[in-house]
Design a protein around this motif. Sequence first.
Motif, PDB file in Angstrom:
ATOM      1  N   ARG A   1      -6.975  -1.498   1.584  1.00 21.83           N
ATOM      2  CA  ARG A   1      -6.286  -0.544   1.296  1.00 21.83           C
ATOM      3  C   ARG A   1      -4.931  -0.930   0.584  1.00 21.83           C
ATOM      4  O   ARG A   1      -4.385  -1.915   0.928  1.00 21.83           O
ATOM      5  N   THR A   2      -4.760  -0.218  -0.665  1.00 20.21           N
ATOM      6  CA  THR A   2      -3.654  -0.844  -1.555  1.00 20.21           C
ATOM      7  C   THR A   2      -2.600   0.431  -1.692  1.00 20.21           C
ATOM      8  O   THR A   2      -3.179   1.520  -1.937  1.00 20.21           O
ATOM      9  N   VAL A   3      -1.496   0.133  -1.399  1.00 17.81           N
ATOM     10  CA  VAL A   3      -0.587   1.315  -1.235  1.00 17.81           C
ATOM     11  C   VAL A   3       0.768   0.948  -2.054  1.00 17.81           C
ATOM     12  O   VAL A   3       1.015  -0.189  -2.224  1.00 17.81           O
ATOM     13  N   ALA A   4       1.425   1.802  -2.653  1.00 20.30           N
ATOM     14  CA  ALA A   4       2.743   1.628  -3.657  1.00 20.30           C
ATOM     15  C   ALA A   4       3.844   1.644  -2.878  1.00 20.30           C
ATOM     16  O   ALA A   4       4.807   2.375  -2.739  1.00 20.30           O
ATOM     17  N   SER A   5       3.918   0.690  -1.761  1.00 20.87           N
ATOM     18  CA  SER A   5       5.024   0.293  -0.624  1.00 20.87           C
ATOM     19  C   SER A   5       4.964  -1.100  -0.409  1.00 20.87           C
ATOM     20  O   SER A   5       4.114  -1.718  -0.640  1.00 20.87           O
TER      21      SER A   5
ATOM     22  N   THR B   1      -3.220  15.306  -4.457  1.00 19.63           N
ATOM     23  CA  THR B   1      -1.887  14.554  -4.672  1.00 19.63           C
ATOM     24  C   THR B   1      -1.985  13.269  -4.320  1.00 19.63           C
ATOM     25  O   THR B   1      -2.627  12.723  -3.402  1.00 19.63           O
ATOM     26  N   PRO B   2      -1.543  12.197  -5.138  1.00 18.46           N
ATOM     27  CA  PRO B   2      -1.976  10.637  -5.116  1.00 18.46           C
ATOM     28  C   PRO B   2      -1.189  10.185  -4.014  1.00 18.46           C
ATOM     29  O   PRO B   2      -1.701   9.136  -3.345  1.00 18.46           O
ATOM     30  N   GLY B   3      -0.054  10.740  -3.645  1.00 16.31           N
ATOM     31  CA  GLY B   3       1.015   9.814  -2.654  1.00 16.31           C
ATOM     32  C   GLY B   3       1.083   8.698  -2.866  1.00 16.31           C
ATOM     33  O   GLY B   3       1.180   7.990  -4.032  1.00 16.31           O
ATOM     34  N   ASP B   4       1.193   7.870  -1.752  1.00 16.94           N
ATOM     35  CA  ASP B   4       1.438   6.247  -1.948  1.00 16.94           C
ATOM     36  C   ASP B   4       0.049   5.559  -1.964  1.00 16.94           C
ATOM     37  O   ASP B   4       0.246   4.351  -2.398  1.00 16.94           O
ATOM     38  N   VAL B   5      -1.044   5.985  -1.786  1.00 16.14           N
ATOM     39  CA  VAL B   5      -2.160   5.411  -1.777  1.00 16.14           C
ATOM     40  C   VAL B   5      -2.761   5.057  -3.328  1.00 16.14           C
ATOM     41  O   VAL B   5      -2.932   5.954  -3.973  1.00 16.14           O
ATOM     42  N   ILE B   6      -3.106   3.748  -3.535  1.00 17.10           N
ATOM     43  CA  ILE B   6      -3.627   3.336  -4.862  1.00 17.10           C
ATOM     44  C   ILE B   6      -5.309   3.333  -4.604  1.00 17.10           C
ATOM     45  O   ILE B   6      -5.999   3.776  -5.474  1.00 17.10           O
TER      46      ILE B   6
ATOM     47  N   ALA C   1     -11.719   6.552   1.167  1.00 18.28           N
ATOM     48  CA  ALA C   1     -10.862   7.500   1.554  1.00 18.28           C
ATOM     49  C   ALA C   1     -10.273   8.574   0.512  1.00 18.28           C
ATOM     50  O   ALA C   1     -10.162   8.599  -0.412  1.00 18.28           O
ATOM     51  N   LYS C   2     -11.004  10.013   1.046  1.00 13.83           N
ATOM     52  CA  LYS C   2     -10.889  11.188   0.286  1.00 13.83           C
ATOM     53  C   LYS C   2      -9.339  11.956   0.582  1.00 13.83           C
ATOM     54  O   LYS C   2      -9.101  13.051   0.225  1.00 13.83           O
ATOM     55  N   GLY C   3      -8.757  11.471   1.893  1.00 12.62           N
ATOM     56  CA  GLY C   3      -7.599  12.235   2.363  1.00 12.62           C
ATOM     57  C   GLY C   3      -7.411  11.439   3.875  1.00 12.62           C
ATOM     58  O   GLY C   3      -7.937  10.609   4.173  1.00 12.62           O
ATOM     59  N   TYR C   4      -6.273  12.059   4.226  1.00 12.02           N
ATOM     60  CA  TYR C   4      -5.857  11.489   5.644  1.00 12.02           C
ATOM     61  C   TYR C   4      -5.408  12.721   6.530  1.00 12.02           C
ATOM     62  O   TYR C   4      -4.895  13.655   5.837  1.00 12.02           O
TER      63      TYR C   4
END
Length: 343
Positions: free
Chosen positions: A210-214, A231-236, A268-271
Amino acid sequence: MVRAYRQRNRLGTTGRSALTPAKERTWSIWRGYQQVTHLTGISTGTQSRQVSVYLRGMNSDHVLGSDGKTPDPDKRKTVTVSGIKAADITDSEQYAGFNRESVTYDGATEVGGTINDPWSKRTATQHKSYADTEAYYIRTAATHARTNITSEITPYDRVHTVKTTYDDYGMAETVEDEGDDSVTGDEKCTRTWYARNDSKGINSLVSRTRTVASACGTADGSLDLPADYKTPGDVISDTATVYDNTAATTWSASQTPTKGEANWTGRAKGYGSDNASVWQKVAKTTYDTLGRPLAVEKANGDPVSSTHATDHRPRNGNSRYRRHDGAGPISWPTWSVSSRLPR
């Protein structure tokens, strides 16, 4: 092209061979040079220059004994290594040969450089009367790559840092890309999960990435984890694999592989409200008894490809091809042919 090398500060360390009596041991283990300069180009023309600084594991080496000939059995050295711009670091024995810093020059002007921070984990020890022997995982904990920016009135270094943490197997657990060190908000963190089975000797299979912008220190509860694709959120990116489970429909962190066959892959398609991933199947693969892929399904269950066994042996049993030793017809193998199926 002409290449030349210059070395500085060569050293050796105390020998530890059990075959050599303690009183006859000397500094017989070659530890190389602390600094090496690599010149490229003819000496009468333009040359590029790269300077590398190395650790040599000289800390805690024996000092010369009172007899002026042999190592003192009790007294040890304290050794640190200074880089060109790197801070001082203890020259621990396990880091012998580690590249601490490399710098590139245009003439006498620095163009850029990289500082490497070491990481180690002791994995085994052996204590004997003649020596203490230890084994380590050696990795790079962080790299600090700098580029000299000359477009401003006052030149400065732009530094890009990447930090890595490791688990007990010496494998990357998190990789934090800090982007430009002088800027906030451009960090990126990649976390890796592994599927392991120590009893089978399986410990390097990646089960999720998992890669996130944080930054990596940000807890899941503080991340913007989107409920869906809108919505993209923080997840890349967030992808997963399940091994040795043909019935799998979702990812599990607690899987225990037995062969290492990747039966299910997803993303992942969502959380959910609990920050748990909601998975979408990307592909499902089945294998034969030899571990060869038999069929691959798409996310909707339609086949992508399949493999069928094709028998190439002569049908009449009276093959004109015979063994060179006259022992009878050749035993023909069964080949596997992969075919694409229409969507």
